[in-house]
Design a protein around this motif. Structure first.
Motif, PDB file in Angstrom:
ATOM      1  N   ASN A   1       0.833  -1.204   0.000  1.00 43.14           N
ATOM      2  CA  ASN A   1       0.000   0.000   0.000  1.00 43.14           C
ATOM      3  C   ASN A   1       0.868   1.254   0.000  1.00 43.14           C
ATOM      4  O   ASN A   1       1.957   1.285   0.536  1.00 43.14           O
ATOM      5  N   LYS A   2       0.352   2.297  -0.616  1.00 49.59           N
ATOM      6  CA  LYS A   2       1.070   3.569  -0.714  1.00 49.59           C
ATOM      7  C   LYS A   2       0.693   4.519   0.422  1.00 49.59           C
ATOM      8  O   LYS A   2       1.456   5.386   0.786  1.00 49.59           O
ATOM      9  N   GLY A   3      -0.509   4.371   0.960  1.00 50.78           N
ATOM     10  CA  GLY A   3      -0.963   5.217   2.062  1.00 50.78           C
ATOM     11  C   GLY A   3      -0.450   4.703   3.395  1.00 50.78           C
ATOM     12  O   GLY A   3       0.115   3.613   3.492  1.00 50.78           O
ATOM     13  N   ARG A   4      -0.661   5.508   4.426  1.00 49.41           N
ATOM     14  CA  ARG A   4      -0.256   5.126   5.782  1.00 49.41           C
ATOM     15  C   ARG A   4      -1.397   4.376   6.449  1.00 49.41           C
ATOM     16  O   ARG A   4      -2.496   4.912   6.616  1.00 49.41           O
ATOM     17  N   LEU A   5      -1.126   3.144   6.823  1.00 46.58           N
ATOM     18  CA  LEU A   5      -2.122   2.343   7.524  1.00 46.58           C
ATOM     19  C   LEU A   5      -2.283   2.898   8.933  1.00 46.58           C
ATOM     20  O   LEU A   5      -1.302   3.088   9.644  1.00 46.58           O
ATOM     21  N   LEU A   6      -3.517   3.193   9.327  1.00 51.51           N
ATOM     22  CA  LEU A   6      -3.748   3.765  10.645  1.00 51.51           C
ATOM     23  C   LEU A   6      -3.537   2.712  11.721  1.00 51.51           C
ATOM     24  O   LEU A   6      -3.998   1.576  11.590  1.00 51.51           O
ATOM     25  N   SER A   7      -2.837   3.081  12.776  1.00 53.33           N
ATOM     26  CA  SER A   7      -2.529   2.125  13.840  1.00 53.33           C
ATOM     27  C   SER A   7      -3.685   1.937  14.812  1.00 53.33           C
ATOM     28  O   SER A   7      -3.782   0.916  15.465  1.00 53.33           O
ATOM     29  N   ASN A   8      -4.566   2.933  14.914  1.00 55.24           N
ATOM     30  CA  ASN A   8      -5.719   2.788  15.801  1.00 55.24           C
ATOM     31  C   ASN A   8      -7.003   2.847  14.982  1.00 55.24           C
ATOM     32  O   ASN A   8      -7.061   3.469  13.933  1.00 55.24           O
ATOM     33  N   ASP A   9      -8.044   2.202  15.478  1.00 56.33           N
ATOM     34  CA  ASP A   9      -9.324   2.179  14.778  1.00 56.33           C
ATOM     35  C   ASP A   9     -10.043   3.508  14.943  1.00 56.33           C
ATOM     36  O   ASP A   9     -10.223   3.990  16.057  1.00 56.33           O
ATOM     37  N   ILE A  10     -10.452   4.080  13.833  1.00 55.59           N
ATOM     38  CA  ILE A  10     -11.277   5.284  13.847  1.00 55.59           C
ATOM     39  C   ILE A  10     -12.555   4.939  13.093  1.00 55.59           C
ATOM     40  O   ILE A  10     -12.527   4.698  11.885  1.00 55.59           O
ATOM     41  N   GLN A  11     -13.640   4.885  13.817  1.00 58.42           N
ATOM     42  CA  GLN A  11     -14.941   4.556  13.249  1.00 58.42           C
ATOM     43  C   GLN A  11     -15.747   5.842  13.108  1.00 58.42           C
ATOM     44  O   GLN A  11     -15.851   6.618  14.049  1.00 58.42           O
TER      45      GLN A  11
END
Length: 162
Positions: free
Chosen positions: A35-45
């Motif tokens: 993936n090119k984007g930054r994978l978020l480390s915490n869940d944001i719903q």
């Protein structure tokens, strides 16, 4: 002689579990990702998330009240990225978190966890998955948005194949 095949079978079955356990215990993770984007480390719903049945992913712009010129530029770039999707536009929606400057884009309340001016990929359940930072340079921004398109097309292909 008859025990040798049985022991080989047991060893072949247990070895992957031992290797997986060792990888988890040593905190080993691969260095490269696709993936090119930054994978978020915490869940944001996203609260009260609603999309139509055809939408699989949404491209979201975090545009708080004080965002100004950065969000205006990103909003225009967001439109360009959406146009570049071509025939896959029907599977993707555009969303703004905060002050909407465009009546055609769905608006949600500002999410304080998100960086102002950044673009985000949100799945159809309202989970924010990938982040794409704002780049002032037009050239860097173009590269970043090509990465967003690449990630999005890959995700749409995965969704189609499952």
């Amino acid at each position: 002689m008859k025990l040798k095949p049985m022991w080989m079978f047991v060893i072949c079955c247990i070895t992957p579990f031992i290797l997986a356990y060792a990888a988890i215990q040593t905190n080993w993770l691969p260095d490269n990702t696709t993936n090119k984007g930054r994978l978020l480390s915490n869940d944001i719903q996203v609260p009260n998330w609603q999309v139509n049945d055809n939408t699989l992913w949404s491209i979201a712009l975090s545009a708080p009240v004080d965002c100004g010129l950065v969000c205006t530029q990103q909003n225009q770039r967001l439109q360009n990225v959406y146009q570049a999707l071509g025939k896959k536009q029907d599977k993707v929606s555009l969303v703004i978190f905060g002050e909407a400057k465009n009546n055609e884009i769905t608006q949600y309340p500002e999410l304080p966890e998100l960086q102002a001016g950044w673009l985000y990929l949100v799945d159809h359940h309202g989970l924010v998955v990938l982040a794409y930072p704002y780049e002032e340079s037009e050239q860097k921004s173009r590269v970043l948005h090509k990465g967003l398109l690449s990630d999005l097309k890959k995700l749409l292909n995965y969704a189609r194949s499952s």
